[in-house]
Design a protein around this motif. Structure first.
Motif, PDB file in Angstrom:
ATOM      1  N   GLY A   1      -4.673 -10.517  -6.453  1.00 15.19           N
ATOM      2  CA  GLY A   1      -5.509  -9.617  -5.682  1.00 15.19           C
ATOM      3  C   GLY A   1      -5.402  -8.182  -6.173  1.00 15.19           C
ATOM      4  O   GLY A   1      -6.400  -7.450  -6.216  1.00 15.19           O
ATOM      5  N   GLU A   2      -4.200  -7.757  -6.561  1.00 17.10           N
ATOM      6  CA  GLU A   2      -4.015  -6.413  -7.100  1.00 17.10           C
ATOM      7  C   GLU A   2      -4.782  -6.236  -8.410  1.00 17.10           C
ATOM      8  O   GLU A   2      -5.444  -5.213  -8.625  1.00 17.10           O
ATOM      9  CB  GLU A   2      -2.517  -6.157  -7.330  1.00 17.10           C
ATOM     10  CG  GLU A   2      -2.187  -4.928  -8.159  1.00 17.10           C
ATOM     11  CD  GLU A   2      -2.557  -3.623  -7.491  1.00 17.10           C
ATOM     12  OE1 GLU A   2      -2.603  -2.597  -8.191  1.00 17.10           O
ATOM     13  OE2 GLU A   2      -2.804  -3.615  -6.261  1.00 17.10           O
ATOM     14  N   ILE A   3      -4.708  -7.239  -9.271  1.00 14.22           N
ATOM     15  CA  ILE A   3      -5.427  -7.158 -10.544  1.00 14.22           C
ATOM     16  C   ILE A   3      -6.929  -7.099 -10.306  1.00 14.22           C
ATOM     17  O   ILE A   3      -7.659  -6.317 -10.938  1.00 14.22           O
ATOM     18  CB  ILE A   3      -5.040  -8.345 -11.443  1.00 14.22           C
ATOM     19  CG1 ILE A   3      -3.559  -8.246 -11.833  1.00 14.22           C
ATOM     20  CG2 ILE A   3      -5.925  -8.401 -12.686  1.00 14.22           C
ATOM     21  CD1 ILE A   3      -3.026  -9.461 -12.559  1.00 14.22           C
ATOM     22  N   LEU A   4      -7.415  -7.908  -9.375  1.00 15.15           N
ATOM     23  CA  LEU A   4      -8.836  -7.881  -9.015  1.00 15.15           C
ATOM     24  C   LEU A   4      -9.236  -6.505  -8.503  1.00 15.15           C
ATOM     25  O   LEU A   4     -10.255  -5.941  -8.917  1.00 15.15           O
ATOM     26  CB  LEU A   4      -9.117  -8.946  -7.958  1.00 15.15           C
ATOM     27  CG  LEU A   4     -10.476  -8.877  -7.252  1.00 15.15           C
ATOM     28  CD1 LEU A   4     -11.611  -9.071  -8.237  1.00 15.15           C
ATOM     29  CD2 LEU A   4     -10.540  -9.912  -6.135  1.00 15.15           C
ATOM     30  N   TYR A   5      -8.426  -5.940  -7.617  1.00 15.79           N
ATOM     31  CA  TYR A   5      -8.739  -4.635  -7.034  1.00 15.79           C
ATOM     32  C   TYR A   5      -8.795  -3.563  -8.115  1.00 15.79           C
ATOM     33  O   TYR A   5      -9.729  -2.754  -8.157  1.00 15.79           O
ATOM     34  CB  TYR A   5      -7.685  -4.292  -5.985  1.00 15.79           C
ATOM     35  CG  TYR A   5      -7.789  -2.889  -5.440  1.00 15.79           C
ATOM     36  CD1 TYR A   5      -8.731  -2.574  -4.459  1.00 15.79           C
ATOM     37  CD2 TYR A   5      -6.938  -1.882  -5.897  1.00 15.79           C
ATOM     38  CE1 TYR A   5      -8.833  -1.282  -3.958  1.00 15.79           C
ATOM     39  CE2 TYR A   5      -7.033  -0.588  -5.396  1.00 15.79           C
ATOM     40  CZ  TYR A   5      -7.982  -0.296  -4.430  1.00 15.79           C
ATOM     41  OH  TYR A   5      -8.082   0.980  -3.949  1.00 15.79           O
ATOM     42  N   ARG A   6      -7.807  -3.552  -8.995  1.00 19.25           N
ATOM     43  CA  ARG A   6      -7.770  -2.529 -10.049  1.00 19.25           C
ATOM     44  C   ARG A   6      -8.911  -2.703 -11.049  1.00 19.25           C
ATOM     45  O   ARG A   6      -9.472  -1.713 -11.544  1.00 19.25           O
ATOM     46  CB  ARG A   6      -6.420  -2.573 -10.776  1.00 19.25           C
ATOM     47  CG  ARG A   6      -5.244  -2.143  -9.913  1.00 19.25           C
ATOM     48  CD  ARG A   6      -5.263  -0.669  -9.621  1.00 19.25           C
ATOM     49  NE  ARG A   6      -4.421  -0.343  -8.456  1.00 19.25           N
ATOM     50  CZ  ARG A   6      -4.417   0.819  -7.858  1.00 19.25           C
ATOM     51  NH1 ARG A   6      -5.211   1.794  -8.295  1.00 19.25           N
ATOM     52  NH2 ARG A   6      -3.653   1.031  -6.809  1.00 19.25           N
ATOM     53  N   ALA A   7      -9.243  -3.954 -11.350  1.00 11.21           N
ATOM     54  CA  ALA A   7     -10.353  -4.201 -12.274  1.00 11.21           C
ATOM     55  C   ALA A   7     -11.664  -3.681 -11.699  1.00 11.21           C
ATOM     56  O   ALA A   7     -12.485  -3.089 -12.407  1.00 11.21           O
ATOM     57  CB  ALA A   7     -10.457  -5.687 -12.580  1.00 11.21           C
TER      58      ALA A   7
ATOM     59  N   PRO B   1       2.383  -4.144  -6.165  1.00 11.92           N
ATOM     60  CA  PRO B   1       0.964  -4.289  -5.830  1.00 11.92           C
ATOM     61  C   PRO B   1       0.658  -3.802  -4.413  1.00 11.92           C
ATOM     62  O   PRO B   1       1.549  -3.712  -3.559  1.00 11.92           O
ATOM     63  CB  PRO B   1       0.721  -5.797  -5.949  1.00 11.92           C
ATOM     64  CG  PRO B   1       2.052  -6.397  -5.640  1.00 11.92           C
ATOM     65  CD  PRO B   1       3.073  -5.439  -6.188  1.00 11.92           C
ATOM     66  N   ARG B   2      -0.613  -3.519  -4.182  1.00 13.11           N
ATOM     67  CA  ARG B   2      -1.064  -3.171  -2.837  1.00 13.11           C
ATOM     68  C   ARG B   2      -0.801  -4.347  -1.895  1.00 13.11           C
ATOM     69  O   ARG B   2      -0.932  -5.499  -2.271  1.00 13.11           O
ATOM     70  CB  ARG B   2      -2.565  -2.869  -2.838  1.00 13.11           C
ATOM     71  CG  ARG B   2      -2.974  -1.667  -3.626  1.00 13.11           C
ATOM     72  CD  ARG B   2      -4.488  -1.592  -3.785  1.00 13.11           C
ATOM     73  NE  ARG B   2      -5.156  -1.256  -2.539  1.00 13.11           N
ATOM     74  CZ  ARG B   2      -5.843  -2.095  -1.790  1.00 13.11           C
ATOM     75  NH1 ARG B   2      -5.946  -3.364  -2.140  1.00 13.11           N
ATOM     76  NH2 ARG B   2      -6.431  -1.697  -0.691  1.00 13.11           N
ATOM     77  N   GLY B   3      -0.427  -4.035  -0.651  1.00 17.49           N
ATOM     78  CA  GLY B   3      -0.220  -5.084   0.339  1.00 17.49           C
ATOM     79  C   GLY B   3       1.144  -5.720   0.304  1.00 17.49           C
ATOM     80  O   GLY B   3       1.400  -6.671   1.047  1.00 17.49           O
ATOM     81  N   VAL B   4       2.062  -5.203  -0.549  1.00 13.65           N
ATOM     82  CA  VAL B   4       3.382  -5.828  -0.633  1.00 13.65           C
ATOM     83  C   VAL B   4       4.118  -5.729   0.696  1.00 13.65           C
ATOM     84  O   VAL B   4       4.953  -6.589   1.022  1.00 13.65           O
ATOM     85  CB  VAL B   4       4.201  -5.183  -1.774  1.00 13.65           C
ATOM     86  CG1 VAL B   4       4.575  -3.744  -1.464  1.00 13.65           C
ATOM     87  CG2 VAL B   4       5.449  -6.009  -2.076  1.00 13.65           C
ATOM     88  N   ALA B   5       3.800  -4.718   1.496  1.00  9.42           N
ATOM     89  CA  ALA B   5       4.479  -4.575   2.787  1.00  9.42           C
ATOM     90  C   ALA B   5       4.168  -5.719   3.736  1.00  9.42           C
ATOM     91  O   ALA B   5       4.923  -5.972   4.681  1.00  9.42           O
ATOM     92  CB  ALA B   5       4.085  -3.242   3.434  1.00  9.42           C
ATOM     93  N   THR B   6       3.068  -6.431   3.500  1.00 13.08           N
ATOM     94  CA  THR B   6       2.690  -7.545   4.380  1.00 13.08           C
ATOM     95  C   THR B   6       3.110  -8.902   3.822  1.00 13.08           C
ATOM     96  O   THR B   6       2.826  -9.925   4.434  1.00 13.08           O
ATOM     97  CB  THR B   6       1.162  -7.555   4.587  1.00 13.08           C
ATOM     98  OG1 THR B   6       0.509  -7.863   3.336  1.00 13.08           O
ATOM     99  CG2 THR B   6       0.671  -6.211   5.083  1.00 13.08           C
ATOM    100  N   LEU B   7       3.779  -8.896   2.663  1.00 10.70           N
ATOM    101  CA  LEU B   7       4.030 -10.154   1.952  1.00 10.70           C
ATOM    102  C   LEU B   7       4.789 -11.171   2.789  1.00 10.70           C
ATOM    103  O   LEU B   7       4.469 -12.361   2.784  1.00 10.70           O
ATOM    104  CB  LEU B   7       4.806  -9.862   0.662  1.00 10.70           C
ATOM    105  CG  LEU B   7       5.135 -11.072  -0.213  1.00 10.70           C
ATOM    106  CD1 LEU B   7       3.855 -11.763  -0.688  1.00 10.70           C
ATOM    107  CD2 LEU B   7       5.978 -10.640  -1.411  1.00 10.70           C
TER     108      LEU B   7
ATOM    109  N   ALA C   1      -4.823  -6.743   1.468  1.00 13.66           N
ATOM    110  CA  ALA C   1      -4.744  -7.233   0.097  1.00 13.66           C
ATOM    111  C   ALA C   1      -5.542  -8.528   0.046  1.00 13.66           C
ATOM    112  O   ALA C   1      -5.617  -9.263   1.042  1.00 13.66           O
ATOM    113  CB  ALA C   1      -3.294  -7.491  -0.307  1.00 13.66           C
ATOM    114  N   PRO C   2      -6.182  -8.840  -1.094  1.00 11.74           N
ATOM    115  CA  PRO C   2      -6.999 -10.047  -1.179  1.00 11.74           C
ATOM    116  C   PRO C   2      -6.204 -11.303  -0.823  1.00 11.74           C
ATOM    117  O   PRO C   2      -5.002 -11.393  -1.075  1.00 11.74           O
ATOM    118  CB  PRO C   2      -7.431 -10.062  -2.649  1.00 11.74           C
ATOM    119  CG  PRO C   2      -7.427  -8.619  -3.043  1.00 11.74           C
ATOM    120  CD  PRO C   2      -6.248  -8.030  -2.313  1.00 11.74           C
ATOM    121  N   ALA C   3      -6.877 -12.270  -0.228  1.00  7.51           N
ATOM    122  CA  ALA C   3      -6.217 -13.501   0.201  1.00  7.51           C
ATOM    123  C   ALA C   3      -7.214 -14.647   0.176  1.00  7.51           C
ATOM    124  O   ALA C   3      -8.430 -14.441   0.142  1.00  7.51           O
ATOM    125  CB  ALA C   3      -5.635 -13.338   1.603  1.00  7.51           C
ATOM    126  N   SER C   4      -6.699 -15.856   0.200  1.00  4.56           N
ATOM    127  CA  SER C   4      -7.527 -17.058   0.171  1.00  4.56           C
ATOM    128  C   SER C   4      -7.799 -17.550   1.590  1.00  4.56           C
ATOM    129  O   SER C   4      -7.158 -17.117   2.561  1.00  4.56           O
ATOM    130  CB  SER C   4      -6.818 -18.164  -0.608  1.00  4.56           C
ATOM    131  OG  SER C   4      -5.636 -18.559   0.075  1.00  4.56           O
TER     132      SER C   4
END
Length: 325
Positions: A154-160, A234-240, A269-272
């Motif tokens: 999700g982080e890679i997608l966001y940055r791209a 990555p973004r959203g790591v606080a919710t991991l 952060a992106p999720a399925s």
């Protein structure tokens, strides 16, 4: 403040990767200094129980805390986008004995006993190290890897997407508090380097999202055989490691309905679909229906990574969530 100067060719060669080996090494650091990495305490409790009886003394001795230097052979910058752990361990065990000894010379003296043994017999020591890394991975990281991998994807997608819409400045914007971009220069607050690094033409930079490096970031450019890399959380790591669902803003719930608002709140952060269902307690078919409606309304975008489809907020949805809060 030291930084990296980019040419147009360097920007063209800049890429992302993720590294299982790097997460193992950083995971050892987390276990040794859990108090400074409170976000990972739920994992720490599970990992310590899972690692009972697992032998990883050499790995532990090679990763001291505080760690001012880690040998390059321990976590080289991956050449592939998402190498398997087996591929990374093959690269580790193939390190030339002279390179192992040269890198160990940079460690403080006296060397711990098992590290001294590694220096005397690199081939045997690297074989033992690879076995310990595999055992640590199997017990403590692999059970959580799907969740970690989705966050990194999700982080890679966001940055791209940021790069596509705003160029290099948008790519690096908000990457980490230690990192900033201005003109052709990426500034990194790091004590080890005192002068700018000018990348070799076309060499580029590898961006490596890593969950266990939080809250820090690290720039690595010591091994001339590999591209330099920037490792960051990555973004959203606080919710991991959160188990409960995020509470949606009341105004947003009144507008969209609680179920759909809750899904938007979860997508920091992106999720399925399956991950969102597990986190919110909604059924997978219900989540899929809500996601389809939100996507049709322009509030979500979707991206396929392997066999998984990840959902990500659009700019409009981001503004709604922030405004509703």
């Amino acid at each position: 403040m030291p930084g990296i100067r980019f040419s147009a060719q360097d920007l063209a060669a800049t890429r992302f990767t993720c590294s299982r080996l790097r997460e193992v090494v950083a995971g050892v650091q987390v276990l040794k200094d859990a108090g400074a990495r409170a976000i990972h305490l739920p994992w720490v409790r599970q990992a310590r129980a899972a690692l009972a009886g697992v032998r990883y003394e050499l790995l532990s001795q090679l990763v001291p805390m505080p760690a001012r230097y880690l040998p390059d052979f321990l976590s080289p910058m991956p050449a592939a986008t998402a190498p398997s752990l087996a591929a990374e361990l093959a690269a580790l065990t193939a390190t030339a004995p002279a390179a192992v000894r040269a890198q160990l010379e940079r460690l403080p003296r006296p060397l711990p006993a098992l590290v001294a043994d590694l220096r005397r017999d690199p081939a045997a020591g690297l074989g033992r190290l690879a076995g310990e890394i595999q055992a640590f991975w199997t017990a403590a990281v692999e059970p959580h890897w799907p969740r970690i991998e989705h966050l990194i994807d999700g982080e890679i997608l966001y940055r791209a997407r940021r790069m596509a819409t705003g160029g290099p400045a948008a790519l690096f914007d908000g990457l980490h508090p230690k990192v900033s971009w201005q003109d052709d220069r990426l500034t990194i607050a790091q004590r080890r380097r005192t002068a700018d690094l000018v990348l070799e033409a076309g060499r580029g930079l590898v961006l490596v999202p890593s969950v266990f490096i939080w809250p820090g970031a690290a720039f690595e450019a010591d091994d001339s055989r590999h591209q330099p890399g920037l490792v960051y959380p990555p973004r959203g790591v606080a919710t991991l490691w959160e188990q409960g669902a995020a509470a949606p803003p009341q105004a947003l719930a009144a507008l969209l309905g609680r179920g759909r608002a809750q899904l938007l709140a979860e997508l920091a952060a992106p999720a399925s679909t399956s991950e969102l269902a597990a986190r919110t307690g909604q059924s997978a078919p219900n989540v899929a229906h809500h996601l389809a409606v939100l996507r049709a309304a322009g509030l979500l975008a979707r991206h396929r990574t392997g066999r998984t489809v990840l959902y990500v907020r659009t700019a409009v949805a981001q503004a709604l969530v922030e405004g509703g809060g």
